[in-house]
Write an enzyme that holds these catalytic residues in place. Structure first.
Site, mmCIF file in Angstrom:
data_model
loop_
_atom_site.group_PDB
_atom_site.id
_atom_site.type_symbol
_atom_site.label_atom_id
_atom_site.label_comp_id
_atom_site.label_asym_id
_atom_site.label_seq_id
_atom_site.Cartn_x
_atom_site.Cartn_y
_atom_site.Cartn_z
ATOM 1 N N ASP A 192 -0.464 -31.756 25.329
ATOM 2 C CA ASP A 192 -0.409 -32.963 26.150
ATOM 3 C C ASP A 192 1.021 -33.153 26.646
ATOM 4 O O ASP A 192 1.968 -32.640 26.044
ATOM 5 C CB ASP A 192 -0.839 -34.183 25.330
ATOM 6 C CG ASP A 192 -1.398 -35.310 26.198
ATOM 7 O OD1 ASP A 192 -2.605 -35.540 26.147
ATOM 8 O OD2 ASP A 192 -0.597 -35.956 26.924
ATOM 9 N N ASP A 249 2.398 -29.117 30.281
ATOM 10 C CA ASP A 249 1.927 -29.593 31.577
ATOM 11 C C ASP A 249 1.049 -28.484 32.145
ATOM 12 O O ASP A 249 1.535 -27.397 32.477
ATOM 13 C CB ASP A 249 3.113 -29.863 32.499
ATOM 14 C CG ASP A 249 2.697 -30.399 33.865
ATOM 15 O OD1 ASP A 249 1.479 -30.388 34.176
ATOM 16 O OD2 ASP A 249 3.583 -30.819 34.634
ATOM 17 N N VAL A 250 -0.249 -28.733 32.247
ATOM 18 C CA VAL A 250 -1.168 -27.667 32.648
ATOM 19 C C VAL A 250 -1.026 -27.272 34.108
ATOM 20 O O VAL A 250 -1.627 -26.287 34.552
ATOM 21 C CB VAL A 250 -2.634 -28.047 32.350
ATOM 22 C CG1 VAL A 250 -2.848 -28.292 30.860
ATOM 23 C CG2 VAL A 250 -3.074 -29.256 33.169
ATOM 24 N N LYS A 303 -12.908 -32.232 41.001
ATOM 25 C CA LYS A 303 -13.923 -32.114 39.950
ATOM 26 C C LYS A 303 -15.130 -31.301 40.425
ATOM 27 O O LYS A 303 -15.780 -30.623 39.612
ATOM 28 C CB LYS A 303 -14.349 -33.505 39.489
ATOM 29 C CG LYS A 303 -13.247 -34.243 38.727
ATOM 30 C CD LYS A 303 -12.760 -33.451 37.515
ATOM 31 C CE LYS A 303 -11.754 -34.201 36.675
ATOM 32 N NZ LYS A 303 -11.338 -33.442 35.478
ATOM 33 N N TYR A 319 -9.728 -36.555 44.002
ATOM 34 C CA TYR A 319 -10.219 -36.429 42.627
ATOM 35 C C TYR A 319 -11.636 -35.867 42.623
ATOM 36 O O TYR A 319 -11.943 -34.931 41.874
ATOM 37 C CB TYR A 319 -10.179 -37.789 41.940
ATOM 38 C CG TYR A 319 -10.802 -37.802 40.564
ATOM 39 C CD1 TYR A 319 -10.106 -37.316 39.458
ATOM 40 C CD2 TYR A 319 -12.090 -38.297 40.361
ATOM 41 C CE1 TYR A 319 -10.676 -37.322 38.193
ATOM 42 C CE2 TYR A 319 -12.657 -38.313 39.094
ATOM 43 C CZ TYR A 319 -11.954 -37.824 38.020
ATOM 44 O OH TYR A 319 -12.514 -37.830 36.768
ATOM 45 N N SER A 355 -5.003 -44.913 36.480
ATOM 46 C CA SER A 355 -4.178 -44.187 37.439
ATOM 47 C C SER A 355 -4.813 -44.122 38.812
ATOM 48 O O SER A 355 -4.238 -43.586 39.752
ATOM 49 C CB SER A 355 -3.910 -42.762 36.923
ATOM 50 O OG SER A 355 -5.103 -42.020 36.847
ATOM 51 N N SER A 406 -16.494 -34.180 35.924
ATOM 52 C CA SER A 406 -16.819 -35.604 35.984
ATOM 53 C C SER A 406 -18.096 -35.762 36.793
ATOM 54 O O SER A 406 -18.425 -34.911 37.627
ATOM 55 C CB SER A 406 -15.682 -36.367 36.666
ATOM 56 O OG SER A 406 -16.085 -37.671 37.035
#
Length: 275
Positions: A38, A61-62, A159, A155, A195, A142
């Protein structure tokens, strides 16, 4: 089932809070050793300390492929292998009233975390698993990637990309006994939703979030609120041997939302009530 993941080693990205934390806690409870990844070093370190020697935290940080690959190396070096990879880390985007007002300023950031991070995590985990008897990779998407809608277009697009990538990777990696599946949570209260708004006063943010939650509740067939534990239960199934013949699936954990809108019926009156 107790100790369902005994002897297994897992990496969970975005594992310090929310859904990721729920998955980490469930995996450790079932006997797995887990690398928690994380960006939040304080929460991640605290969680690892709480869970004991079967958990190890690494800041990551991915969006950075090298940091993703390093997580696989850490799992192998510290715990002796890697059997389960959960690509959970994700971010939302700024909520706009109209798509016409969206400047797409957060496009690169969202895609880097939500898509590149998942692809790199899948690839790097599979590179190890392919030569070590296979494994299970679980990508978090999602219901926003399944159902069309407005508000956070980038977003939703990210997804949706995770879903198509997961199915494609499942086909290619099946040769190596590497299973790749996705979980599509919906209506799960987590910090991620915060966010999705522009910066506002806390009271306004709370009202904003509650309006979204109310819409979700009205559309959800099951009346019970979903929790990170519900998603963790699905992850446990996909991670363990019970799903050894399951790959390329997208499992909604959403109280029936993607199946269709709720039908609310009035309770039947009893004979006493009618007389």
């Amino acid at each position: 089932m107790a100790n369902e993941l005994a002897g297994k080693v897992a990496v969970v990205t975005g594992g310090a809070s929310g859904i990721g934390r729920g998955i980490v806690e469930r995996f450790v409870a079932e006997g797995a050793r887990v690398v928690i990844a994380d960006r939040d070093g304080e929460r991640g370190s605290d969680l690892a300390a709480e869970l004991g020697s079967n958990a190890l935290f690494r800041t990551a940080d991915v969006a950075d492929q090298e940091q993703v690959g390093a997580l696989v190396d850490v799992a192998v070096e510290h715990f002796g292998g890697l059997h389960i990879m959960v690509n959970n880390a994700g971010i939302s985007g700024t909520m706009h009233n109209r798509f016409l007002d969206d400047d797409l300023a957060d496009f690169d950031k969202i895609m880097a975390v939500n898509v590149l991070g998942v692809m790199a995590g899948t690839r790097d985990a599979a590179r190890h698993m392919a030569s070590h008897g296979g494994g299970s990779i679980i990508n978090l998407t999602s219901i926003g990637g399944i159902q069309a809608g407005g508000g956070v277009m980038t977003y939703r697009a990210s997804k949706s990309a995770v879903i198509q990538f997961t199915k494609s990777a499942a086909i290619e990696l099946a040769h190596y006994e590497v299973r790749v599946n996705a979980i599509a949570p919906g209506n799960i209260p987590t910090p991620l939703l915060q966010s999705a708004s522009t910066e506002t006063e806390s009271a306004e943010l709370k009202r904003f979030e509650e309006r979204i939650r109310e819409t979700m509740r009205a559309d959800r067939p099951l009346q019970r609120e979903g929790t990170p534990d519900d998603v963790a239960e699905a992850a446990l199934y996909l991670a363990g041997d019970r799903s050894r013949y399951v790959t390329g699936v997208v499992l909604p954990v959403d109280g029936g939302t993607v199946a269709g809108k709720a039908i609310r019926r009035r309770a039947k009156r009893t004979e006493d009530q009618t007389n």
